[in-house]
Scaffold this motif. Structure first.
Motif, mmCIF file in Angstrom:
data_model
loop_
_atom_site.group_PDB
_atom_site.id
_atom_site.type_symbol
_atom_site.label_atom_id
_atom_site.label_comp_id
_atom_site.label_asym_id
_atom_site.label_seq_id
_atom_site.Cartn_x
_atom_site.Cartn_y
_atom_site.Cartn_z
ATOM 1 N N THR A 112 -22.115 8.067 6.110
ATOM 2 C CA THR A 112 -21.861 7.306 4.885
ATOM 3 C C THR A 112 -20.362 7.384 4.591
ATOM 4 O O THR A 112 -19.927 8.151 3.739
ATOM 5 C CB THR A 112 -22.682 7.848 3.700
ATOM 6 N N PRO A 113 -19.568 6.614 5.310
ATOM 7 C CA PRO A 113 -18.117 6.676 5.143
ATOM 8 C C PRO A 113 -17.676 6.235 3.754
ATOM 9 O O PRO A 113 -18.339 5.427 3.106
ATOM 10 C CB PRO A 113 -17.589 5.730 6.220
ATOM 11 N N ALA A 114 -16.548 6.794 3.337
ATOM 12 C CA ALA A 114 -15.993 6.494 2.022
ATOM 13 C C ALA A 114 -14.846 5.505 2.145
ATOM 14 O O ALA A 114 -14.129 5.498 3.143
ATOM 15 C CB ALA A 114 -15.497 7.780 1.370
ATOM 16 N N ALA A 115 -14.678 4.679 1.126
ATOM 17 C CA ALA A 115 -13.582 3.716 1.113
ATOM 18 C C ALA A 115 -12.980 3.666 -0.285
ATOM 19 O O ALA A 115 -13.689 3.807 -1.279
ATOM 20 C CB ALA A 115 -14.081 2.334 1.521
ATOM 21 N N ASP A 116 -11.682 3.457 -0.332
ATOM 22 C CA ASP A 116 -10.972 3.354 -1.597
ATOM 23 C C ASP A 116 -10.275 1.994 -1.648
ATOM 24 O O ASP A 116 -9.379 1.734 -0.859
ATOM 25 C CB ASP A 116 -9.951 4.492 -1.707
ATOM 26 N N GLY A 117 -10.723 1.122 -2.531
ATOM 27 C CA GLY A 117 -10.120 -0.194 -2.682
ATOM 28 C C GLY A 117 -10.664 -1.242 -1.736
ATOM 29 O O GLY A 117 -10.291 -2.405 -1.819
ATOM 30 N N VAL A 118 -11.536 -0.851 -0.824
ATOM 31 C CA VAL A 118 -12.140 -1.796 0.117
ATOM 32 C C VAL A 118 -13.434 -2.289 -0.512
ATOM 33 O O VAL A 118 -14.326 -1.500 -0.819
ATOM 34 C CB VAL A 118 -12.427 -1.139 1.484
ATOM 35 N N THR A 119 -13.539 -3.598 -0.715
ATOM 36 C CA THR A 119 -14.729 -4.151 -1.355
ATOM 37 C C THR A 119 -15.740 -4.688 -0.347
ATOM 38 O O THR A 119 -16.884 -4.948 -0.715
ATOM 39 C CB THR A 119 -14.348 -5.264 -2.346
#
Length: 180
Positions: A112-119
């Motif tokens: 379950t990778p995390a993303a910041d600002g990626v929609t």
């Protein structure tokens, strides 16, 4: 008295050396540990990915300004690309064999990778060797081997099939033939 002075001087020297070693040994690892945790922890560590989804420095993917506009980058700030010969939601990569040397997959240790600002929708597919390659909107993502530093976008437009990715997961095509 000379014996005591010599012993005291030796003790001070040893203490100084040990203090220097302790400071020297703890200072660089602390600096590199801090750098590593702020830059590379998420791809290398599942707990950091799970725990740090709100912190941009622990995300597998984030966004950054590039010459081609706002684009997706990895945790270290390296540009991320899609290969238009991949098939969306196929669960496989069309970049195999010698292609992988120039276009290595962007990997995550987390399911379950995390993303910041990626929609765009973030996911993973299995590589042939069992690692987790990140995907955006069902498309596998890659690095370009010729990108050497954060902000490099030398893979943009290569062969008319490799493109940067916008935060929403769309390809970014540079004006006038691509390639930066």
């Amino acid at each position: 008295m000379t014996k005591h002075f010599g012993a005291a001087l030796a003790a001070v020297a040893i203490t100084g050396v040990l203090s220097g070693c302790a400071g020297g040994a703890s200072t660089p690892p602390t600096a590199s540990s801090t750098a590593a945790s702020s830059v590379a922890t998420a791809p290398a560590s599942t707990p950091a990915s799970a725990a740090g989804t709100t912190a941009g420095t622990t995300a597998d993917l984030k966004t950054a300004a590039t010459k081609a506009g706002q684009a997706v980058v990895d945790a270290k700030g390296m540009s991320v690309y899609v290969f238009t010969k991949d098939t969306k939601d196929s669960g496989t990569s069309a970049c195999t064999g010698s292609c992988i040397a120039s276009w290595p997959p962007v990997l995550s240790s987390s399911g379950t990778p995390a993303a910041d600002g990626v929609t765009g929708k973030i996911g993973t597919i299995a590589t042939p060797d069992g690692k987790k390659q990140l995907t955006i909107n069902g498309m596998p993502v890659y690095h370009f081997a010729k990108d050497r530093a954060p902000g490099d976008t030398t893979g943009e437009g290569v062969g008319g099939v490799w493109f940067l990715i916008s935060p929403s997961g769309e390809t970014i095509t540079a004006a006038a033939g691509g390639g930066y």
